[in-house]
Scaffold this motif. Sequence first.
Motif, mmCIF file in Angstrom:
data_model
loop_
_atom_site.group_PDB
_atom_site.id
_atom_site.type_symbol
_atom_site.label_atom_id
_atom_site.label_comp_id
_atom_site.label_asym_id
_atom_site.label_seq_id
_atom_site.Cartn_x
_atom_site.Cartn_y
_atom_site.Cartn_z
ATOM 1 N N UNK A 132 -3.216 -3.331 5.471
ATOM 2 C CA UNK A 132 -2.583 -2.185 5.230
ATOM 3 C C UNK A 132 -1.995 -1.923 6.549
ATOM 4 N N UNK A 133 -2.984 -2.144 7.509
ATOM 5 C CA UNK A 133 -2.414 -0.686 8.720
ATOM 6 C C UNK A 133 -1.262 -2.052 9.365
ATOM 7 N N UNK A 134 -2.005 -3.514 9.378
ATOM 8 C CA UNK A 134 -1.105 -4.585 10.170
ATOM 9 C C UNK A 134 0.556 -4.886 9.635
ATOM 10 N N UNK A 135 0.336 -4.584 8.621
ATOM 11 C CA UNK A 135 1.382 -4.847 7.037
ATOM 12 C C UNK A 135 2.831 -3.119 7.465
ATOM 13 N N UNK A 136 1.977 -2.102 8.066
ATOM 14 C CA UNK A 136 3.026 -1.649 7.980
ATOM 15 C C UNK A 136 3.043 -1.120 9.522
ATOM 16 N N UNK A 137 2.112 -1.966 10.420
ATOM 17 C CA UNK A 137 3.179 -2.092 11.385
ATOM 18 C C UNK A 137 4.431 -3.454 11.771
ATOM 19 N N UNK A 138 3.995 -4.419 10.756
ATOM 20 C CA UNK A 138 5.012 -4.833 10.897
ATOM 21 C C UNK A 138 6.591 -4.674 10.274
ATOM 22 N N UNK A 139 6.224 -3.448 9.550
ATOM 23 C CA UNK A 139 7.158 -3.528 9.390
ATOM 24 C C UNK A 139 8.467 -2.217 10.046
ATOM 25 N N UNK A 140 7.384 -1.283 10.288
ATOM 26 C CA UNK A 140 7.630 -0.609 11.195
ATOM 27 C C UNK A 140 8.980 -1.050 12.948
ATOM 28 N N UNK A 141 8.135 -2.686 12.563
ATOM 29 C CA UNK A 141 9.004 -3.153 13.431
ATOM 30 C C UNK A 141 9.880 -4.002 13.717
ATOM 31 N N UNK A 142 10.125 -4.706 12.603
ATOM 32 C CA UNK A 142 11.056 -5.066 11.561
ATOM 33 C C UNK A 142 11.949 -4.097 12.020
ATOM 34 N N UNK A 143 12.304 -2.837 11.223
ATOM 35 C CA UNK A 143 13.078 -1.450 10.774
ATOM 36 C C UNK A 143 13.857 -1.330 12.824
ATOM 37 N N UNK A 144 12.739 -1.568 13.752
ATOM 38 C CA UNK A 144 12.909 -0.907 15.023
ATOM 39 C C UNK A 144 14.191 -2.483 15.768
ATOM 40 N N UNK A 175 0.438 -1.710 -0.088
ATOM 41 C CA UNK A 175 -0.315 -0.075 0.156
ATOM 42 C C UNK A 175 0.569 1.361 -0.300
ATOM 43 N N UNK A 176 2.542 1.225 0.380
ATOM 44 C CA UNK A 176 3.024 2.215 0.250
ATOM 45 C C UNK A 176 3.691 2.392 -0.928
ATOM 46 N N UNK A 177 3.452 1.154 -1.626
ATOM 47 C CA UNK A 177 4.000 1.826 -3.269
ATOM 48 C C UNK A 177 3.583 2.941 -4.114
ATOM 49 N N UNK A 178 5.161 3.897 -4.318
ATOM 50 C CA UNK A 178 4.489 4.880 -5.229
ATOM 51 C C UNK A 178 3.267 4.994 -6.201
ATOM 52 N N UNK A 179 2.915 5.785 -6.343
ATOM 53 C CA UNK A 179 1.947 5.916 -7.451
ATOM 54 C C UNK A 179 2.037 5.432 -8.985
ATOM 55 N N UNK A 180 1.919 4.589 -9.835
ATOM 56 C CA UNK A 180 0.710 4.552 -10.024
ATOM 57 C C UNK A 180 0.631 2.638 -9.467
ATOM 58 N N UNK A 181 1.822 2.435 -8.781
ATOM 59 C CA UNK A 181 1.694 0.633 -8.846
ATOM 60 C C UNK A 181 0.399 1.346 -7.477
ATOM 61 N N UNK A 182 0.556 1.770 -7.068
ATOM 62 C CA UNK A 182 -0.538 1.473 -5.603
ATOM 63 C C UNK A 182 -1.085 3.009 -5.629
ATOM 64 N N UNK A 183 -2.553 3.005 -5.012
ATOM 65 C CA UNK A 183 -3.130 4.375 -5.249
ATOM 66 C C UNK A 183 -2.978 5.037 -3.632
ATOM 67 N N UNK A 184 -1.962 3.708 -2.239
ATOM 68 C CA UNK A 184 -2.001 4.914 -0.845
ATOM 69 C C UNK A 184 -2.950 3.487 -0.494
ATOM 70 N N UNK A 185 -3.190 2.171 -0.305
ATOM 71 C CA UNK A 185 -3.839 1.466 0.258
ATOM 72 C C UNK A 185 -5.274 0.654 -0.628
ATOM 73 N N UNK A 186 -5.271 -1.314 0.488
ATOM 74 C CA UNK A 186 -6.053 -2.320 -0.890
ATOM 75 C C UNK A 186 -7.119 -2.164 -0.099
ATOM 76 N N UNK A 187 -7.477 -3.104 -0.559
ATOM 77 C CA UNK A 187 -9.398 -3.428 -0.251
ATOM 78 C C UNK A 187 -9.797 -3.543 1.130
#
Length: 418
Positions: free
Chosen positions: A169-181, A152-164
């Motif tokens: 989406x929110x869970x995946x964003x949290x996972x990425x932030x946790x991985x980085x931290x 969902x965070x891929x730049x447009x036009x690959x993503x519009x900023x969200x999925x269905x």
Amino acid sequence: MKNLLIVVECINKNKSSEGIATVNFLNAIDTNQFNVDCVFYEFPQFEISNPDWINPKIKLYQLKNNKLDFIFSKYSKIKNFFAKYFGISILKEYRIFRLKKYLNSKFENREFDLIFSRTIATSICSHRALISSTLSIKNNLLIYFNDPAPFCLMPYPYSTGSTFNPKFDQKEIKHVKFIISKSTAIASPSYLLNEFFLKLNGDYFKPAFTFPHLFFEDLVKKNFQPSVKYDRSKINITHCGSLLSGRDPSTLIEAIEEFVKMYPDFKTKISLNFFGPINNLHKKILNTNYYEFLNVVDKRFSHAESLALMRNSDLPLLIESSYEDSPFMPVKLAELIGLGKVFLVLSPKKSETRRVLGENYSFQTESNNKSEILAKIKDFVEDTYEKEILQNRIYTLQEYVSPESVNISLNKVINQFS
């Protein structure tokens, strides 16, 4: 000898660009400096039994797909049920479970100077498995992102900023932030991509390293004959590889159409070639019945064929999206630099490609800038472009994409955290 564990999700170089990038990365590692163990767990569609293109001095461990991998990958009803009611990808969660269990059992009593985790596209399965394994307790973890993640965070036009599924989406964003931290450091092939992840996590002090994609001269087989041949009576302008939905060729086609109208003598002397899978969005504009100068072969070519076709083209193309931002470093950029050929870049102004090439590389413009594309095609056909300046810039960059750069960077990372 320094000990490395590398966890990857794709080493099938004939099925994905990340497969090519990972294979090149592994083969670049100097096994006289590093003792390398590599775990690979392919997605079902990339499953491979004998990756004989990997340096035999690297010890490979394959976690093979089982029945559930294929079931969760294949059946949409199962995938949609878990996505809708639980906000998860059942295939991803299963892969994370299996890989974590495998890492814990296989390497429980091992310590490494560095563990390097690579994912494919926006998967992050390898990262999540590693971060949650016992290996994360006593080892330095370098987490490598090839693309913006989650999807969902891929730049447009690959993503519009969200999925269905916003919950997913929110869970995946949290996972990425946790991985980085939880990582010791992050890495990617792109300076702009590192910036993206540091901004996402809000931690600009997290160490970040750039491992650009690589080029191996040995992969270019001098006498290799691809399955398609160029018409040498024409000037061949060529795009090799997948033409994804975000890579719109329509303005390029319009520019060449206008050029042959302005210079009718070239109507039968230019061939605009597209060799590789074509996204359905582009199939109408790439209808060869409309344009005499078009040559389209809509199929997947082997890596060796693609390299040969790029090498033999008069003017290779690198096409990215026509929108504002492209933080990716395409594997093809490294390959074109390595081949030492002048090539035409159609890419946003804010892109890793244009950052790497620099402002003085004049054969680059946006993919929707018709007048600029037309001018550059005209300069090339009439041989009035700054050939020596462009060629010298490419030669200068060859060290940047050389295999030797990997070992320098690995030592830099290990020394910083030792």
